[in-house]
Design a protein around this motif. Structure first.
Motif, PDB file in Angstrom:
ATOM      1  N   GLU A  81     -23.222 -43.841   3.593  1.00 58.93           N
ATOM      2  CA  GLU A  81     -22.670 -42.483   3.455  1.00 58.93           C
ATOM      3  C   GLU A  81     -21.207 -42.507   3.054  1.00 58.93           C
ATOM      4  O   GLU A  81     -20.794 -41.814   2.115  1.00 58.93           O
ATOM      5  CB  GLU A  81     -22.843 -41.697   4.752  1.00 58.93           C
ATOM      6  CG  GLU A  81     -22.214 -40.304   4.659  1.00 58.93           C
ATOM      7  CD  GLU A  81     -22.577 -39.390   5.804  1.00 58.93           C
ATOM      8  OE1 GLU A  81     -21.691 -38.636   6.247  1.00 58.93           O
ATOM      9  OE2 GLU A  81     -23.742 -39.416   6.256  1.00 58.93           O
ATOM     10  N   THR A  84     -20.450 -43.904  -0.554  1.00 56.51           N
ATOM     11  CA  THR A  84     -20.763 -42.976  -1.646  1.00 56.51           C
ATOM     12  C   THR A  84     -19.840 -41.764  -1.645  1.00 56.51           C
ATOM     13  O   THR A  84     -19.600 -41.157  -2.687  1.00 56.51           O
ATOM     14  CB  THR A  84     -22.222 -42.503  -1.556  1.00 56.51           C
ATOM     15  OG1 THR A  84     -22.466 -41.913  -0.269  1.00 56.51           O
ATOM     16  CG2 THR A  84     -23.189 -43.659  -1.766  1.00 56.51           C
ATOM     17  N   ALA A  85     -19.291 -41.411  -0.481  1.00 63.62           N
ATOM     18  CA  ALA A  85     -18.355 -40.295  -0.401  1.00 63.62           C
ATOM     19  C   ALA A  85     -16.958 -40.702  -0.861  1.00 63.62           C
ATOM     20  O   ALA A  85     -16.206 -39.886  -1.409  1.00 63.62           O
ATOM     21  CB  ALA A  85     -18.296 -39.749   1.024  1.00 63.62           C
ATOM     22  N   GLN A 237     -22.803 -44.425  -6.057  1.00 64.90           N
ATOM     23  CA  GLN A 237     -23.474 -43.369  -5.283  1.00 64.90           C
ATOM     24  C   GLN A 237     -24.984 -43.580  -5.209  1.00 64.90           C
ATOM     25  O   GLN A 237     -25.618 -43.223  -4.216  1.00 64.90           O
ATOM     26  CB  GLN A 237     -23.176 -41.989  -5.892  1.00 64.90           C
ATOM     27  CG  GLN A 237     -21.742 -41.516  -5.691  1.00 64.90           C
ATOM     28  CD  GLN A 237     -20.814 -41.974  -6.794  1.00 64.90           C
ATOM     29  OE1 GLN A 237     -21.168 -42.845  -7.585  1.00 64.90           O
ATOM     30  NE2 GLN A 237     -19.618 -41.409  -6.853  1.00 64.90           N
ATOM     31  N   PRO A 241     -26.803 -47.074  -1.444  1.00 64.76           N
ATOM     32  CA  PRO A 241     -27.844 -46.797  -0.438  1.00 64.76           C
ATOM     33  C   PRO A 241     -29.097 -47.643  -0.623  1.00 64.76           C
ATOM     34  O   PRO A 241     -29.651 -48.171   0.347  1.00 64.76           O
ATOM     35  CB  PRO A 241     -28.139 -45.308  -0.647  1.00 64.76           C
ATOM     36  CG  PRO A 241     -26.882 -44.753  -1.239  1.00 64.76           C
ATOM     37  CD  PRO A 241     -26.352 -45.840  -2.121  1.00 64.76           C
ATOM     38  N   ARG A 385     -17.026 -36.405   9.214  1.00 62.80           N
ATOM     39  CA  ARG A 385     -18.166 -35.476   9.186  1.00 62.80           C
ATOM     40  C   ARG A 385     -17.756 -34.115   9.744  1.00 62.80           C
ATOM     41  O   ARG A 385     -18.154 -33.073   9.234  1.00 62.80           O
ATOM     42  CB  ARG A 385     -19.315 -36.032  10.016  1.00 62.80           C
ATOM     43  CG  ARG A 385     -20.451 -36.692   9.252  1.00 62.80           C
ATOM     44  CD  ARG A 385     -21.218 -35.714   8.362  1.00 62.80           C
ATOM     45  NE  ARG A 385     -22.378 -36.372   7.790  1.00 62.80           N
ATOM     46  CZ  ARG A 385     -23.622 -36.208   8.221  1.00 62.80           C
ATOM     47  NH1 ARG A 385     -23.853 -35.397   9.251  1.00 62.80           N
ATOM     48  NH2 ARG A 385     -24.608 -36.848   7.644  1.00 62.80           N
ATOM     49  N   ARG A 393     -21.388 -35.672  -0.589  1.00 57.66           N
ATOM     50  CA  ARG A 393     -21.861 -36.975  -0.138  1.00 57.66           C
ATOM     51  C   ARG A 393     -23.174 -37.275  -0.856  1.00 57.66           C
ATOM     52  O   ARG A 393     -24.237 -36.775  -0.455  1.00 57.66           O
ATOM     53  CB  ARG A 393     -22.076 -36.966   1.380  1.00 57.66           C
ATOM     54  CG  ARG A 393     -20.787 -36.894   2.203  1.00 57.66           C
ATOM     55  CD  ARG A 393     -21.094 -36.678   3.679  1.00 57.66           C
ATOM     56  NE  ARG A 393     -19.925 -36.894   4.527  1.00 57.66           N
ATOM     57  CZ  ARG A 393     -18.996 -35.980   4.781  1.00 57.66           C
ATOM     58  NH1 ARG A 393     -19.128 -34.758   4.242  1.00 57.66           N
ATOM     59  NH2 ARG A 393     -17.966 -36.253   5.552  1.00 57.66           N
ATOM     60  N   TYR A 395     -25.079 -39.725  -0.721  1.00 54.62           N
ATOM     61  CA  TYR A 395     -26.035 -40.095   0.333  1.00 54.62           C
ATOM     62  C   TYR A 395     -25.506 -39.554   1.643  1.00 54.62           C
ATOM     63  O   TYR A 395     -24.337 -39.744   1.979  1.00 54.62           O
ATOM     64  CB  TYR A 395     -26.225 -41.607   0.450  1.00 54.62           C
ATOM     65  CG  TYR A 395     -27.096 -41.943   1.639  1.00 54.62           C
ATOM     66  CD1 TYR A 395     -28.474 -41.792   1.565  1.00 54.62           C
ATOM     67  CD2 TYR A 395     -26.530 -42.328   2.850  1.00 54.62           C
ATOM     68  CE1 TYR A 395     -29.272 -42.040   2.671  1.00 54.62           C
ATOM     69  CE2 TYR A 395     -27.323 -42.582   3.956  1.00 54.62           C
ATOM     70  CZ  TYR A 395     -28.704 -42.437   3.859  1.00 54.62           C
ATOM     71  OH  TYR A 395     -29.484 -42.667   4.949  1.00 54.62           O
ATOM     72  N   ARG A 396     -26.359 -38.871   2.386  1.00 54.11           N
ATOM     73  CA  ARG A 396     -25.959 -38.259   3.649  1.00 54.11           C
ATOM     74  C   ARG A 396     -26.997 -38.596   4.713  1.00 54.11           C
ATOM     75  O   ARG A 396     -28.197 -38.374   4.510  1.00 54.11           O
ATOM     76  CB  ARG A 396     -25.864 -36.743   3.471  1.00 54.11           C
ATOM     77  CG  ARG A 396     -25.276 -35.981   4.656  1.00 54.11           C
ATOM     78  CD  ARG A 396     -25.330 -34.480   4.385  1.00 54.11           C
ATOM     79  NE  ARG A 396     -24.640 -33.717   5.413  1.00 54.11           N
ATOM     80  CZ  ARG A 396     -23.391 -33.319   5.332  1.00 54.11           C
ATOM     81  NH1 ARG A 396     -22.683 -33.600   4.241  1.00 54.11           N
ATOM     82  NH2 ARG A 396     -22.823 -32.640   6.305  1.00 54.11           N
ATOM     83  N   ILE A 397     -26.556 -39.168   5.842  1.00 53.53           N
ATOM     84  CA  ILE A 397     -27.483 -39.455   6.938  1.00 53.53           C
ATOM     85  C   ILE A 397     -28.091 -38.128   7.399  1.00 53.53           C
ATOM     86  O   ILE A 397     -27.358 -37.195   7.741  1.00 53.53           O
ATOM     87  CB  ILE A 397     -26.756 -40.137   8.115  1.00 53.53           C
ATOM     88  CG1 ILE A 397     -26.113 -41.443   7.650  1.00 53.53           C
ATOM     89  CG2 ILE A 397     -27.736 -40.419   9.260  1.00 53.53           C
ATOM     90  CD1 ILE A 397     -25.252 -42.116   8.696  1.00 53.53           C
TER      91      ILE A 397
END
Length: 473
Positions: A81, A84-85, A237, A241, A385, A393, A395-397
């Motif tokens: 996360e 990629t952010a 990005q 992941p 967060r 983001r 990828y975001r959990i």
């Protein structure tokens, strides 16, 4: 804050970072990145054996089955996360700096860099320890010192030739070093007795929980190290992941299959399960030829570990220069290979110095510093967060903040346990290193005020972005 505005913030940050990288540089693609992550973390089943010595086959198997869910997966998810952010070189240093400010970014850099280079120093020593079995002259004295120095310089030069080359070398090293374990596991199948898997160890042998948990911890951590290379990855990005997902699965499987094969097919005294026992097991299962192959594989694995972790340390220095925590000249790149030659040189010189020292307390101190860095990393993740919930983001959990807090608290409790049981010497050495890191921050700040050296401006741009986000919330 709107999604378009937030995306603009992320774009400006990524663009600013990209300007520090030559446009014609070769980027890391998916396959080399997977194997670099693999060597950041594992490098093969070498070193998993003490878990059996400490607690018996059943708990060792359960440990390598369960511990990834407690430690590896949360760390890998957070790395995916945040990378990629904030897709720039420096990784966890950038996260801490963006969350809590420059001094915390600098402290994160100090803790992680020192723990990293101390860890790197062990790999040339390990190579020579295996080579001396064939050439006893390297057992002690000046031949050993020269061999350690020569191997360190040679491996550092390979790192200097480029991250893409290092990535593909990692692929080759993984294939060659893992092949004997695949063969050993296949040959062992007819000899496996499943009842051996449920053994809790020999009667009268006391469980060594300190050894057990430390073995699991050091075989399944360092997932965030690869974040310092984010600026060198093609389409980070999307690539990060997927690479982390494959690497987690690949690493866990590479530990578990040989462990199931050997514990199920070999019956020996529990005390024999020391580091390197897999080579002895290979001789029992298939013959001396496979033992030699595994010992050669151990040397190749150590080379892969050295290259991956030296890359992370060197690009961490580069990233810290790009965001203004270190002077700009620390971000200088080679004209031929576009690699951070000064970062490689600094890391190599410290590694050489450490490789001739007594490792016992200093490695324990490195573990302590790493634990401090990980606690700060979890805190940075949660704070970012909460502070920037709408930030773009890729990828975001897929969890809400309360569940993320729980996800971070479990491994944090394990880190605190490791720190609590540390010796007074470890507290002293770690404290001195931390104070030195704080002193370095204020010295660099003084240099910046006096304009003695030139600094990057990315840090100031990031501060403007943070002000923009706060105004829009």
């Amino acid at each position: 804050m709107g999604e378009e505005e937030d995306h603009s913030v992320a774009t400006r940050t990524a663009t600013t970072t990209t300007t520090n990288t030559k446009s014609n540089s070769k980027k890391l693609t998916l396959i080399p990145l997977i194997f670099l992550i693999y060597f950041e973390v594992a490098g093969g089943p070498y070193g998993e054996e003490p878990a059996v010595q400490a607690a018996g086959p059943l708990l060792a198997l359960l440990g390598f089955l369960i511990f990834p869910f407690i430690w590896s997966i949360p760390e890998a998810l957070i790395t995916a996360e945040l990378t990629t952010a904030f897709p720039g070189n420096g990784g966890f240093v950038i996260w801490a700096e963006r969350a809590f400010g420059p001094i915390w970014g600098s402290l994160m850099g100090t803790w992680k860099f020192l723990s990293g280079v101390i860890n790197i120093a062990s790999f040339p020593v390990l190579c020579i320890d295996y080579v001396k079995k064939i050439f006893p002259v390297f057992d002690s004295g000046w031949p050993r010192y020269v061999a350690i120095l020569g191997s360190t310089l040679a491996l550092s030069f390979l790192n200097y030739t480029g991250l893409t080359i290092v990535g593909y070398v990692a692929v080759l090293l993984a294939i060659v070093s893992l092949s004997p374990f695949v063969l050993m596991s296949l040959i062992a199948i007819p000899k496996i007795k499943p009842r051996r898997w449920v053994s809790l160890g020999q009667k009268g042998v006391k469980k060594d929980w300190n050894l057990f948990f430390n073995t699991l911890f050091w075989n399944l951590n360092f997932w965030d190290n690869v974040s310092t290379l984010a600026g060198e990855v093609d389409r980070p990005q999307k690539t990060f992941p997927l690479a982390l997902l494959v690497a987690v699965i690949f690493t866990c499987v590479s530990y578990l299959i040989p462990l199931f094969a050997v514990t199920g097919s070999v019956s020996v005294d529990q005390s024999e399960w020391e580091t390197g026992f897999h080579a002895q097991a290979a001789e029992i299962i298939a013959g001396k030829w496979l033992k030699i192959w595994i010992e050669v594989g151990a040397v190749l694995s150590a080379i892969g570990l050295f290259e991956a972790q030296l890359s992370s340390s060197a690009y961490q220095i580069l990233g810290m220069a790009e965001i203004g925590i270190l002077p700009k000249f620390f971000g200088v790149r080679s004209k031929w290979f576009n690699t951070p030659w000064l970062g490689i040189l600094v890391s190599t010189l410290i590694t050489i110095g450490v490789s001739y020292m007594n490792f016992t307390d200093i490695i324990s101190s490195a573990n302590f510093l790493y634990s401090l860095g990980m606690l700060l990393e979890f805190a940075s993740f949660l704070w970012l967060r909460w502070k920037s919930p709408t930030r773009n983001r890729p990828y975001r959990i897929p969890l809400k903040l309360p569940l993320l807090v729980i996800m971070c608290l479990i491994p944090s409790g394990f880190l605190i346990l490791i720190m609590v049981i540390a010796t007074k010497t470890v507290y002293l050495v770690s404290g001195v290193m931390t104070v030195a890191g704080i002193g370095l921050f204020f010295f660099i700040k003084f240099c910046k005020t006096k304009k003695w050296v030139e600094f990057g401006i990315v840090n100031e741009e990031a501060a403007k972005d943070d002000d923009f986000e706060r105004d829009m919330l």
